[in-house]
Design a protein around this motif. Sequence first.
Motif, PDB file in Angstrom:
ATOM      1  N   PHE A 311      -7.512  77.796  -6.305  1.00  0.00           N
ATOM      2  CA  PHE A 311      -8.387  78.942  -6.031  1.00  0.00           C
ATOM      3  C   PHE A 311      -8.871  79.004  -4.586  1.00  0.00           C
ATOM      4  O   PHE A 311      -9.448  79.997  -4.176  1.00  0.00           O
ATOM      5  CB  PHE A 311      -9.581  78.932  -6.992  1.00  0.00           C
ATOM      6  N   VAL A 312      -8.653  77.930  -3.813  1.00  0.00           N
ATOM      7  CA  VAL A 312      -9.067  77.977  -2.406  1.00  0.00           C
ATOM      8  C   VAL A 312      -7.863  77.727  -1.488  1.00  0.00           C
ATOM      9  O   VAL A 312      -7.486  78.592  -0.694  1.00  0.00           O
ATOM     10  CB  VAL A 312     -10.196  76.959  -2.114  1.00  0.00           C
ATOM     11  N   SER A 313      -7.217  76.565  -1.652  1.00  0.00           N
ATOM     12  CA  SER A 313      -6.139  76.221  -0.717  1.00  0.00           C
ATOM     13  C   SER A 313      -4.953  77.169  -0.823  1.00  0.00           C
ATOM     14  O   SER A 313      -4.433  77.648   0.184  1.00  0.00           O
ATOM     15  CB  SER A 313      -5.642  74.809  -1.003  1.00  0.00           C
ATOM     16  N   LEU A 314      -4.515  77.401  -2.056  1.00  0.00           N
ATOM     17  CA  LEU A 314      -3.310  78.212  -2.237  1.00  0.00           C
ATOM     18  C   LEU A 314      -3.476  79.636  -1.692  1.00  0.00           C
ATOM     19  O   LEU A 314      -2.591  80.132  -0.993  1.00  0.00           O
ATOM     20  CB  LEU A 314      -2.948  78.212  -3.723  1.00  0.00           C
ATOM     21  N   PRO A 315      -4.613  80.311  -1.982  1.00  0.00           N
ATOM     22  CA  PRO A 315      -4.785  81.652  -1.418  1.00  0.00           C
ATOM     23  C   PRO A 315      -4.754  81.657   0.110  1.00  0.00           C
ATOM     24  O   PRO A 315      -4.251  82.613   0.705  1.00  0.00           O
ATOM     25  CB  PRO A 315      -6.159  82.086  -1.932  1.00  0.00           C
ATOM     26  N   VAL A 316      -5.263  80.600   0.753  1.00  0.00           N
ATOM     27  CA  VAL A 316      -5.208  80.536   2.224  1.00  0.00           C
ATOM     28  C   VAL A 316      -3.742  80.542   2.640  1.00  0.00           C
ATOM     29  O   VAL A 316      -3.321  81.277   3.543  1.00  0.00           O
ATOM     30  CB  VAL A 316      -5.859  79.239   2.761  1.00  0.00           C
ATOM     31  N   ALA A 317      -2.958  79.705   1.950  1.00  0.00           N
ATOM     32  CA  ALA A 317      -1.541  79.611   2.285  1.00  0.00           C
ATOM     33  C   ALA A 317      -0.852  80.960   2.068  1.00  0.00           C
ATOM     34  O   ALA A 317      -0.151  81.461   2.945  1.00  0.00           O
ATOM     35  CB  ALA A 317      -0.895  78.527   1.435  1.00  0.00           C
ATOM     36  N   PHE A 318      -1.078  81.560   0.906  1.00  0.00           N
ATOM     37  CA  PHE A 318      -0.459  82.865   0.624  1.00  0.00           C
ATOM     38  C   PHE A 318      -0.853  83.893   1.693  1.00  0.00           C
ATOM     39  O   PHE A 318      -0.032  84.658   2.166  1.00  0.00           O
ATOM     40  CB  PHE A 318      -0.892  83.382  -0.756  1.00  0.00           C
ATOM     41  N   GLY A 319      -2.136  83.890   2.054  1.00  0.00           N
ATOM     42  CA  GLY A 319      -2.651  84.884   2.996  1.00  0.00           C
ATOM     43  C   GLY A 319      -2.082  84.749   4.394  1.00  0.00           C
ATOM     44  O   GLY A 319      -2.199  85.662   5.208  1.00  0.00           O
ATOM     45  N   ASN A 320      -1.457  83.590   4.667  1.00  0.00           N
ATOM     46  CA  ASN A 320      -0.921  83.373   6.011  1.00  0.00           C
ATOM     47  C   ASN A 320       0.602  83.306   6.042  1.00  0.00           C
ATOM     48  O   ASN A 320       1.187  82.830   7.000  1.00  0.00           O
ATOM     49  CB  ASN A 320      -1.521  82.087   6.594  1.00  0.00           C
ATOM     50  N   MET A 321       1.237  83.765   4.958  1.00  0.00           N
ATOM     51  CA  MET A 321       2.701  83.714   4.919  1.00  0.00           C
ATOM     52  C   MET A 321       3.281  85.119   4.792  1.00  0.00           C
ATOM     53  O   MET A 321       2.642  86.012   4.240  1.00  0.00           O
ATOM     54  CB  MET A 321       3.160  82.870   3.720  1.00  0.00           C
ATOM     55  N   LEU A 322       4.513  85.252   5.259  1.00  0.00           N
ATOM     56  CA  LEU A 322       5.183  86.542   5.165  1.00  0.00           C
ATOM     57  C   LEU A 322       5.421  86.884   3.684  1.00  0.00           C
ATOM     58  O   LEU A 322       5.991  86.079   2.959  1.00  0.00           O
ATOM     59  CB  LEU A 322       6.532  86.442   5.908  1.00  0.00           C
ATOM     60  N   GLY A 323       4.977  88.029   3.244  1.00  0.00           N
ATOM     61  CA  GLY A 323       5.155  88.434   1.842  1.00  0.00           C
ATOM     62  C   GLY A 323       4.225  87.660   0.919  1.00  0.00           C
ATOM     63  O   GLY A 323       4.345  87.727  -0.309  1.00  0.00           O
ATOM     64  N   GLY A 324       3.279  86.908   1.514  1.00  0.00           N
ATOM     65  CA  GLY A 324       2.428  86.013   0.729  1.00  0.00           C
ATOM     66  C   GLY A 324       1.535  86.735  -0.265  1.00  0.00           C
ATOM     67  O   GLY A 324       1.351  86.265  -1.388  1.00  0.00           O
ATOM     68  N   LEU A 325       1.010  87.890   0.133  1.00  0.00           N
ATOM     69  CA  LEU A 325       0.078  88.556  -0.785  1.00  0.00           C
ATOM     70  C   LEU A 325       0.806  89.089  -2.022  1.00  0.00           C
ATOM     71  O   LEU A 325       0.280  89.043  -3.133  1.00  0.00           O
ATOM     72  CB  LEU A 325      -0.668  89.684  -0.071  1.00  0.00           C
ATOM     73  N   PHE A 326       2.038  89.566  -1.817  1.00  0.00           N
ATOM     74  CA  PHE A 326       2.816  90.034  -2.968  1.00  0.00           C
ATOM     75  C   PHE A 326       3.099  88.867  -3.923  1.00  0.00           C
ATOM     76  O   PHE A 326       2.841  88.939  -5.118  1.00  0.00           O
ATOM     77  CB  PHE A 326       4.129  90.677  -2.480  1.00  0.00           C
ATOM     78  N   PHE A 327       3.595  87.767  -3.334  1.00  0.00           N
ATOM     79  CA  PHE A 327       3.908  86.626  -4.198  1.00  0.00           C
ATOM     80  C   PHE A 327       2.631  85.955  -4.729  1.00  0.00           C
ATOM     81  O   PHE A 327       2.632  85.374  -5.804  1.00  0.00           O
ATOM     82  CB  PHE A 327       4.815  85.631  -3.460  1.00  0.00           C
ATOM     83  N   GLY A 328       1.550  86.076  -3.975  1.00  0.00           N
ATOM     84  CA  GLY A 328       0.265  85.569  -4.442  1.00  0.00           C
ATOM     85  C   GLY A 328      -0.176  86.342  -5.682  1.00  0.00           C
ATOM     86  O   GLY A 328      -0.696  85.766  -6.651  1.00  0.00           O
ATOM     87  N   THR A 329       0.046  87.657  -5.654  1.00  0.00           N
ATOM     88  CA  THR A 329      -0.296  88.481  -6.825  1.00  0.00           C
ATOM     89  C   THR A 329       0.527  88.016  -8.017  1.00  0.00           C
ATOM     90  O   THR A 329       0.001  87.780  -9.115  1.00  0.00           O
ATOM     91  CB  THR A 329       0.006  89.975  -6.540  1.00  0.00           C
TER      92      THR A 329
END
Length: 470
Positions: A311-329
Amino acid sequence: MLKNSHPEAPSQNNKNNTQGSLHGTWASRWTFILAATGSAVGLGNIWKFPYIAGENGGGAFVLVYIACIAIVALPIMVAEVTLGRMGRQSPINTIRNLIKESGASKSFGVIGWMGVSAGLMILSYYSVIAGWALNYIEYMISGVFQDVTAEQAGTIFDDLMKDKNELIFWQSLFMLMTVVVVMCGIHKGLGLASQILMPLLFLLLIGLLVFGYQQGDLTGAFNFLFGFNFGSLTWQSVLVALGHAFFTLSIGMGAMMVYGAYMPSNTGVFSNVLMVGVLDTLVALIAGLVIFSIVFANPSIESSAGPGLMFVSLPVAFGNMLGGLFFGTIFFVLVSLAAWSSSISLIEPAVAHLVESKGFSRITASLLLGMVTWVVGLGSVFSFNIWTEVKIAGFNFFELIDFITANIMLPLTGIFVAIFIGWFVKEKMVQEELSGDNQGLSCVWRWTVRYISPLAVAAVLIMGIYPRMT
Ligand code: PFF
């Protein structure tokens, strides 16, 4: 199969379903496998397994965990499914009838009661955490985590924990989703949901693995999870691994017993249980690979971040990667679906009991139990805000329920199940139930549940409680 004592039970007079349960029987062995895998695969695999593997040093822990699954947890799961199929009723009535048939002590009735209560207690906090995952789908879609730093992600999580109304909203939505499925019954509810959710879940997981391969550090993740470094393994890690093997396979809570009660008679128990164990382990390992490949691609994030990993580390990673928000969803959709198919199995044993014994309709029973569990869950919600200072024996409400269920009720039920089927249920009845299975395997299993399982679980129980007492 036992003679059914319940007046409505489909015993001798129901020609179409002479070997089934009052609540119905899974359409095929595959529906059982999917439903039981749905129960097993949940927050335990995607949220908990990666962070405990991270905290316990990776590779060697994974090996010990797999050994615990194979040697202790799977034999107890076979025991639960077999007892369930012998009784064909809710765990409480199944155990009660088997006690009568075998002349065992009435105290074994505790298996049914403790399992059913543990299921509801776990659901009360499980729905709160699953609610966070639902909320994170919205966060990912709305781009809240776009380019955030670790501090900002921590603040977003802390703010959510402080907002009790928001937490209650998502907890309620998740409980509603659970109750609706259970209300619809075995075929149109639990069976159908498992048939849709499980393939979808595997598809999403594979999609995320491809993302981890392309954007993350999959090799690093692989080396971490499968590089067996025994130096970092402690006695405590072994206990954590065994406790988690129980939780992840949904044993000690009546869930597998009630799913066994709906299992067709014309199929073996061992092969189906093995399949569930393999699928559950596969999901945990793939989820671990996905999460660590994303975490390792972001050097500022610690692999041993603990419960905040997801809930903290992974979203940071997703938020800083290409296409991260889509795959984060997609990731948080995956987590929510996995939690959903598990939560229905947490409430089903109690629903089945009210229908069988109190004459409730399935709809009323599901709504009533959903309401009660929801109210208890409020205690867990408040543990993160207005009740943070309220402590019982050093625990807040959420921690207390988690401790009592995971460290006491689950292992106790597991020990009783192993002792009951291994030493007290008539061997002939068990053999008859397992007659479709390999007889050599059956002998090895019987020996394991008589000697290995109770001792191993007793060790977990004692070592889990002892440090708290001293
Ligand atoms: N096995 C589930 C998980 O790993 O998340 C949790 C669970 C579900 C435990 C159902 C017990 C149960 F009856």
